[in-house]
Design an enzyme around this catalytic site. Structure first.
Site, PDB file in Angstrom:
ATOM      1  N   MET A  76      36.379  44.759  40.270  1.00  0.00           N
ATOM      2  CA  MET A  76      36.379  45.122  38.851  1.00  0.00           C
ATOM      3  C   MET A  76      37.153  44.146  37.964  1.00  0.00           C
ATOM      4  SD  MET A  76      34.402  47.556  38.955  1.00  0.00           S
ATOM      5  CE  MET A  76      33.741  48.599  40.237  1.00  0.00           C
ATOM      6  N   CYS A  77      37.559  43.015  38.520  1.00  0.00           N
ATOM      7  CA  CYS A  77      38.251  42.001  37.714  1.00  0.00           C
ATOM      8  C   CYS A  77      37.234  41.173  36.936  1.00  0.00           C
ATOM      9  CB  CYS A  77      39.079  41.076  38.604  1.00  0.00           C
ATOM     10  SG  CYS A  77      40.661  41.766  39.052  1.00  0.00           S
ATOM     11  N   HIS A  78      37.569  40.893  35.698  1.00  0.00           N
ATOM     12  CA  HIS A  78      36.720  40.055  34.856  1.00  0.00           C
ATOM     13  C   HIS A  78      36.899  38.584  35.226  1.00  0.00           C
ATOM     14  CE1 HIS A  78      37.101  43.747  32.498  1.00  0.00           C
ATOM     15  NE2 HIS A  78      35.924  43.427  31.979  1.00  0.00           N
ATOM     16  N   ILE A 113      46.422  40.236  38.165  1.00  0.00           N
ATOM     17  CA  ILE A 113      45.798  40.210  39.491  1.00  0.00           C
ATOM     18  C   ILE A 113      45.649  38.773  39.972  1.00  0.00           C
ATOM     19  CG2 ILE A 113      43.783  40.900  40.865  1.00  0.00           C
ATOM     20  CD1 ILE A 113      45.588  43.220  39.826  1.00  0.00           C
ATOM     21  N   GLU A 114      45.358  37.863  39.068  1.00  0.00           N
ATOM     22  CA  GLU A 114      45.262  36.446  39.435  1.00  0.00           C
ATOM     23  C   GLU A 114      46.597  35.940  39.976  1.00  0.00           C
ATOM     24  OE1 GLU A 114      41.793  37.308  36.930  1.00  0.00           O
ATOM     25  OE2 GLU A 114      43.891  37.899  36.843  1.00  0.00           O
ATOM     26  N   ASP A 128      49.078  30.986  58.214  1.00  0.00           N
ATOM     27  CA  ASP A 128      48.004  30.356  58.988  1.00  0.00           C
ATOM     28  C   ASP A 128      48.425  29.004  59.548  1.00  0.00           C
ATOM     29  OD1 ASP A 128      45.219  29.921  59.924  1.00  0.00           O
ATOM     30  OD2 ASP A 128      45.278  28.343  58.393  1.00  0.00           O
TER      31      ASP A 128
END
Length: 163
Positions: A76-78, A113-114, A128
């Site tokens: 749902m992120c633009h 969110i980014e 990793d």
């Protein structure tokens, strides 16, 4: 804090929030997180002795790339045109690297969110690249530190002292 969820329609099904009428403003978000490892692992990172390469350089690029791909990973992120992404590393000289991500845009919705995704992918990349010598690494304390801009204004994480 608001108690209304905006990502549901009148049928209580998922929707992407309509931001058509929102004002374009300068928006900034900072997130942080940590990875704790064996002290010898941190020393090998500093000495450039990790077989996969320059851990921090690769992790930094991975974090920047992650911020740019957020809308492809979080449903749902633009799609937001980012104007800047910066990843910083600090360590305690013993066993912990702290990652801070600063993300900026001039757009109709924020970049929290980014910033959070940039931190997480940066930390996962460190894991990793070092897992062959240290599988006991711990990724933790990931959170939004600060955000500014838009209708909801300024937010500072409660335990972060204001400067």
């Amino acid at each position: 804090m608001t108690d209304q969820l905006t990502h549901f329609n009148d049928q209580n099904r998922a929707k992407m929030v309509d931001v058509t009428d929102k004002a374009v403003t300068h928006r900034v978000a900072t997130a942080t997180g940590q990875i704790t490892m064996h002290p010898a692992t941190l020393q090998r990172i500093h000495d450039g002795q990790i077989k996969k390469g320059d851990v921090l350089a690769v992790a930094q690029v991975a974090g920047i790339m992650a911020a740019k791909q957020t809308s492809s990973l979080i449903p749902m992120c633009h799609l937001i045109p980012l104007t800047g992404v910066d990843i910083h590393f600090t360590d305690n000289g013993q066993d912990t690297i702290t990652v801070d991500a600063l993300v900026k845009t001039k757009h109709v919705t924020g970049v929290e969110i980014e910033a959070l995704l940039a931190v997480q992918v940066t930390l996962l990349t460190i894991y990793d690249m070092c897992k062959a010598i240290d599988r006991g690494m711990l990724i933790n304390n990931i959170h939004l530190v600060e955000k500014d801009g838009g209708k909801s204004g300024h937010f500072v994480y409660p335990s972060t002292p204001k400067s």
